[in-house]
Design a protein around this motif. Structure first.
Motif, PDB file in Angstrom:
ATOM      1  N   SER A 124       0.834  -1.207   0.000  1.00 56.47           N
ATOM      2  CA  SER A 124       0.000   0.000   0.000  1.00 56.47           C
ATOM      3  C   SER A 124       0.872   1.261   0.000  1.00 56.47           C
ATOM      4  O   SER A 124       0.552   2.241  -0.669  1.00 56.47           O
ATOM      5  CB  SER A 124      -0.958  -0.015   1.187  1.00 56.47           C
ATOM      6  OG  SER A 124      -0.210  -0.038   2.379  1.00 56.47           O
ATOM      7  N   PHE A 125       1.986   1.234   0.744  1.00 56.15           N
ATOM      8  CA  PHE A 125       2.873   2.405   0.779  1.00 56.15           C
ATOM      9  C   PHE A 125       3.583   2.574  -0.565  1.00 56.15           C
ATOM     10  O   PHE A 125       3.766   3.687  -1.046  1.00 56.15           O
ATOM     11  CB  PHE A 125       3.905   2.254   1.908  1.00 56.15           C
ATOM     12  CG  PHE A 125       3.253   2.156   3.263  1.00 56.15           C
ATOM     13  CD1 PHE A 125       2.754   3.294   3.884  1.00 56.15           C
ATOM     14  CD2 PHE A 125       3.113   0.929   3.894  1.00 56.15           C
ATOM     15  CE1 PHE A 125       2.133   3.204   5.120  1.00 56.15           C
ATOM     16  CE2 PHE A 125       2.486   0.839   5.118  1.00 56.15           C
ATOM     17  CZ  PHE A 125       1.992   1.965   5.740  1.00 56.15           C
ATOM     18  N   ILE A 127       2.429   1.594  -3.441  1.00 54.57           N
ATOM     19  CA  ILE A 127       1.436   2.085  -4.412  1.00 54.57           C
ATOM     20  C   ILE A 127       1.355   3.606  -4.308  1.00 54.57           C
ATOM     21  O   ILE A 127       1.348   4.322  -5.318  1.00 54.57           O
ATOM     22  CB  ILE A 127       0.048   1.433  -4.187  1.00 54.57           C
ATOM     23  CG1 ILE A 127       0.067  -0.022  -4.657  1.00 54.57           C
ATOM     24  CG2 ILE A 127      -1.053   2.206  -4.912  1.00 54.57           C
ATOM     25  CD1 ILE A 127      -1.208  -0.793  -4.396  1.00 54.57           C
ATOM     26  N   ALA A 128       1.326   4.114  -3.065  1.00 49.49           N
ATOM     27  CA  ALA A 128       1.221   5.572  -2.864  1.00 49.49           C
ATOM     28  C   ALA A 128       2.427   6.291  -3.466  1.00 49.49           C
ATOM     29  O   ALA A 128       2.264   7.289  -4.182  1.00 49.49           O
ATOM     30  CB  ALA A 128       1.092   5.872  -1.378  1.00 49.49           C
ATOM     31  N   SER A 129       3.646   5.760  -3.220  1.00 53.97           N
ATOM     32  CA  SER A 129       4.832   6.463  -3.722  1.00 53.97           C
ATOM     33  C   SER A 129       4.926   6.369  -5.244  1.00 53.97           C
ATOM     34  O   SER A 129       5.281   7.355  -5.906  1.00 53.97           O
ATOM     35  CB  SER A 129       6.105   5.931  -3.061  1.00 53.97           C
ATOM     36  OG  SER A 129       6.295   4.577  -3.381  1.00 53.97           O
ATOM     37  N   ALA A 131       2.355   5.969  -7.284  1.00 49.27           N
ATOM     38  CA  ALA A 131       1.259   6.782  -7.824  1.00 49.27           C
ATOM     39  C   ALA A 131       1.650   8.253  -7.803  1.00 49.27           C
ATOM     40  O   ALA A 131       1.364   8.992  -8.749  1.00 49.27           O
ATOM     41  CB  ALA A 131      -0.009   6.560  -7.007  1.00 49.27           C
ATOM     42  N   TYR A 132       2.326   8.661  -6.744  1.00 52.56           N
ATOM     43  CA  TYR A 132       2.745  10.077  -6.646  1.00 52.56           C
ATOM     44  C   TYR A 132       3.637  10.438  -7.836  1.00 52.56           C
ATOM     45  O   TYR A 132       3.440  11.482  -8.468  1.00 52.56           O
ATOM     46  CB  TYR A 132       3.487  10.319  -5.325  1.00 52.56           C
ATOM     47  CG  TYR A 132       4.159  11.664  -5.261  1.00 52.56           C
ATOM     48  CD1 TYR A 132       3.411  12.833  -5.130  1.00 52.56           C
ATOM     49  CD2 TYR A 132       5.546  11.777  -5.379  1.00 52.56           C
ATOM     50  CE1 TYR A 132       4.016  14.075  -5.110  1.00 52.56           C
ATOM     51  CE2 TYR A 132       6.168  13.016  -5.364  1.00 52.56           C
ATOM     52  CZ  TYR A 132       5.398  14.164  -5.233  1.00 52.56           C
ATOM     53  OH  TYR A 132       6.000  15.379  -5.236  1.00 52.56           O
ATOM     54  N   SER A 150      -8.252  10.093 -10.775  1.00 49.03           N
ATOM     55  CA  SER A 150      -8.986  10.743  -9.673  1.00 49.03           C
ATOM     56  C   SER A 150     -10.473  10.430  -9.776  1.00 49.03           C
ATOM     57  O   SER A 150     -11.122  10.114  -8.773  1.00 49.03           O
ATOM     58  CB  SER A 150      -8.783  12.260  -9.728  1.00 49.03           C
ATOM     59  OG  SER A 150      -7.426  12.551  -9.705  1.00 49.03           O
ATOM     60  N   MET A 153     -10.995   6.727  -8.905  1.00 54.42           N
ATOM     61  CA  MET A 153     -10.815   6.477  -7.460  1.00 54.42           C
ATOM     62  C   MET A 153     -12.010   6.992  -6.659  1.00 54.42           C
ATOM     63  O   MET A 153     -12.513   6.311  -5.777  1.00 54.42           O
ATOM     64  CB  MET A 153      -9.513   7.119  -6.971  1.00 54.42           C
ATOM     65  CG  MET A 153      -8.283   6.279  -7.293  1.00 54.42           C
ATOM     66  SD  MET A 153      -6.815   6.842  -6.449  1.00 54.42           S
ATOM     67  CE  MET A 153      -6.355   8.237  -7.434  1.00 54.42           C
TER      68      MET A 153
ATOM     69  N   GLU B 284       9.680  -0.645  -6.562  1.00 47.73           N
ATOM     70  CA  GLU B 284       9.840   0.558  -5.735  1.00 47.73           C
ATOM     71  C   GLU B 284      11.104   0.488  -4.885  1.00 47.73           C
ATOM     72  O   GLU B 284      11.767   1.506  -4.661  1.00 47.73           O
ATOM     73  CB  GLU B 284       8.608   0.740  -4.834  1.00 47.73           C
ATOM     74  CG  GLU B 284       7.468   1.466  -5.515  1.00 47.73           C
ATOM     75  CD  GLU B 284       7.809   2.883  -5.930  1.00 47.73           C
ATOM     76  OE1 GLU B 284       8.133   3.072  -7.124  1.00 47.73           O
ATOM     77  OE2 GLU B 284       7.783   3.796  -5.097  1.00 47.73           O
TER      78      GLU B 284
END
Lengths: 261, 378
Positions: A124-125, A127-129, A131-132, A150, A153, B284
């Motif tokens: 999940s983390f 994905i956030a980085s 996606a950013y 957006s 989502m 990542e």
């Protein structure tokens, strides 16, 4: 002969599998199943190779005290603890995963499953980085991606249409801020006019767009997923299927030999 | 007593709710199966029906045996495990909630048999023949020495640069073949790229690390890297221990690869093969150590993650084209040219199909809607 025999086996096996796809009559209908069974048997034996490689590789690290050797020691210890505990627990209870098996109740449920869940949760983390980075509106493509993502989502979460109002408001304010900031460096009157025009359009269009999406967020999301997204996906699938046929033909005809170097 | 007789007589005249009861040999199979289909009369009150029983008569004069018990939701049943060449007869018994039942007429005898051609796969055969013909044409062209050009693929052009960059940084290369087995095309394509990377690594005298998920893939990867070093003329630099088995657990593998990335800090990471949820975890982590990353997968669901997290991504068939692209072997390039022409044919077919379907939808003429049925593939 070292190359010809494997190539001949590959040709016969590949050709039979292709033929079997079009002939349901015995024995062709059982060919794929039979070949898969053979593969499982062969793969079972190769596990010995894997274990051998794992232990030797880590043992070498411990022996040489190379960087991170305690991790290698952990791997070897975990391997033998798991193996011995599993065998003992299986013999004592009749099945390794029976309800009174200590292997299942302590090792599997309290060590293995939480470790797996931890690794999956890290996703999940990441994905956030990721996606950013992907959604930074630096180019037209990235901006379109940001807008579409957006909408999708928000359309996929409860009360997404309510959250849409502050999201669009913040987006418009940010756009205005960027435009005003950029305007300071623009000297050409035509460019200034374009920047002001974009700002006016953004402010004027924000309200009807928000109103439209507030009432139609779910159908818009479904349309994005079912039409453009699905079309792109199907294009990929067609390409993959044709590419797959090309690779298969190269292997069956012996043109591609890198897999048996 | 008199009333009960009238009631039973009325029950006896109750029409069967089952209509169009048909029994046929199951099509396109290896035999031993019979397909039974039926409908319900439009005016039938199915709320009165308790359940259905399908009965089979194996030999004339013998009693029927119950094959299965079905609800009124069912419209068909495939009876399997039958003997090829032997006739079977069927009928349906409709049980009502009041305990009475009614039978459909007994079907004519049906003999299960195996078919020699799968009729629903004829389009697949046509495509394969067409593809084969195109392949032959381009193979002939390649043999005549005609130049076969394919479009540049950025991800594959970057392979040499990535190895060079890693060498300059004095860091090893990491090649991840994903979770696929040796029977996965993505793994085979990954091995072809591995060979090229191994050749370049041998040329630049850079270490290469290949942690494997599958022992069979590990054995193939060891041989591939060895061959790469051999072809580069540096077999002395090959270290078999650099290609090793990690684990067969998905997240264990991700954790292991992440550990290697954090400790060894590779200069270039190649993610080539079949990937699942672990793709982004690895990509990542690779990004966090500043490695140049080239990914390639046939897993459509993982492509967005890899595109977002890596520097170059080989999308779908680009990965399958890798070995031909990198080797520049005319015969391999011929297969890619045939593939490209097949794509052109498909694009034309899709455009025609869209025109026909749109016309069918606008005019309401169902006879124009021929393509969905034509391309049905079971």
């Amino acid at each position: 002969m070292k190359r010809e025999i494997p190539l001949l086996i590959t040709f016969i096996a590949g050709f039979l599998i292709v033929v079997a796809l079009f002939i349901p009559h015995p024995p062709f209908n059982k060919i794929e199943e039979t070949f898969n069974s053979w593969y499982i048997i062969v793969a079972g034996f190769t596990f010995i190779l894997g274990i051998d490689s794992l232990i030797l590789h880590n043992w070498e690290k411990i022996r040489r005290r190379s960087e991170g050797w305690p991790f290698a020691l952990t791997v070897i210890l975990s391997f033998f603890i798991t193996l011995i505990w599993g065998i003992v627990s299986g013999v004592r209870t009749g099945h390794i995963f029976s309800t009174n098996s200590t292997f299942r109740n302590y090792f599997y449920l309290y060590i293995y499953v939480p470790l797996q869940a931890t690794m999956f949760a890290i996703l999940s983390f990441f994905i956030a980085s990721a996606a950013y980075r992907a959604f930074r509106a630096r180019t037209l493509n990235a901006t379109l991606l940001l807008l579409t993502a957006s909408i999708v989502m928000l359309g996929r979460v409860p009360l997404g249409n309510v959250a849409l109002i502050p999201v669009i408001s913040i987006a418009v304010l940010m756009l205005l801020w960027v435009l005003v900031d950029e305007l300071k460096y623009v000297t050409s009157p035509t460019q200034r006019l374009i920047y002001i025009g974009i700002a006016v359009v953004a402010v004027v269009a924000a309200f009807p767009i928000t109103k439209f999406l507030y009432h139609n967020l779910s159908p818009v999301t479904d349309w994005i997923m079912n039409v453009p997204q699905m079309a792109a996906k199907r294009g990929l699938f067609i390409g993959l299927a044709l590419g797959g046929i090309a690779v298969s033909l190269r292997i069956i005809l012996g043109i591609e030999q890198s897999y048996m170097s | 007593m008199y009333g009960l007789t009238i009631f039973m007589t009325l029950l006896a005249f109750r029409p069967s709710p089952v209509v169009n009861f048909k029994v046929v040999d199951n099509p396109n199979d290896g035999g031993g199966r019979i397909l039974i289909t039926w409908d319900y009369a439009p005016d039938a009150d199915l709320s009165e029906v308790d359940h259905l029983e399908l009965l089979r008569i194996d030999k004339p004069g013998e009693g029927a045996i119950v094959v299965t018990r079905l609800s009124t939701v069912a419209r068909q049943f495939t009876d399997s495990g039958l003997k090829n060449g032997k006739p079977y007869r069927y009928f349906l018994r409709v049980w009502f909630k009041d305990g009475s039942y009614i039978d459909t007429p007994i079907s004519p005898p049906v003999v299960p048999k195996a078919q020699w051609f799968h009729t629903k796969r004829i389009v697949g055969l046509v495509i394969l023949v067409l593809y084969g013909t195109l392949l032959m044409i381009f193979l002939k062209k390649a043999k005549r020495g005609e130049e076969l050009t394919i479009r540049p693929i950025a991800g594959l052009q970057a392979v040499d640069d990535a190895v060079g960059r890693s060498t300059e940084m004095g860091r090893p290369l990491l090649f991840v073949l994903g979770l696929g087995t040796i029977s996965d095309l993505a793994t085979l394509a990954g091995l072809a790229i591995l060979k090229r990377v191994a050749m370049k690594a041998a040329e630049y005298e850079t270490d290469i690390i290949v942690p494997c998920f599958d022992p069979v893939v590990m054995a193939a990867a060891q041989e591939t890297v060895k061959q790469g070093y051999l072809e580069a003329g540096r077999p002395d630099l090959f270290n078999e221990k650099s290609v090793y088995f990690l684990t067969q657990d998905q997240f264990g593998y991700a954790a292991g690869v992440d550990g290697i990335i954090m400790r060894q800090k590779p200069g270039a990471i190649f993610l080539q093969g079949a990937f699942f949820a672990e793709s982004l975890i690895i990509a990542e982590t690779g990004h966090s150590v500043g490695a140049i990353q080239i990914a390639g997968t046939s897993s459509v669901t993982q492509l967005p993650f890899l595109i977002a997290a890596t520097d170059y991504t080989l999308i779908g068939e680009e990965m399958y084209a890798a070995s031909a692209y990198l080797s520049r072997d005319p015969n391999s390039l011929a297969t890619i040219k045939a593939e490209d022409w097949m794509k052109v044919i498909f694009i034309v077919l899709i455009l025609i199909a869209v025109a026909f379907e749109t016309a069918s939808a606008i005019t309401g003429n169902k006879s124009l809607s021929i393509f969905p049925k034509l391309f049905e593939f079971n």
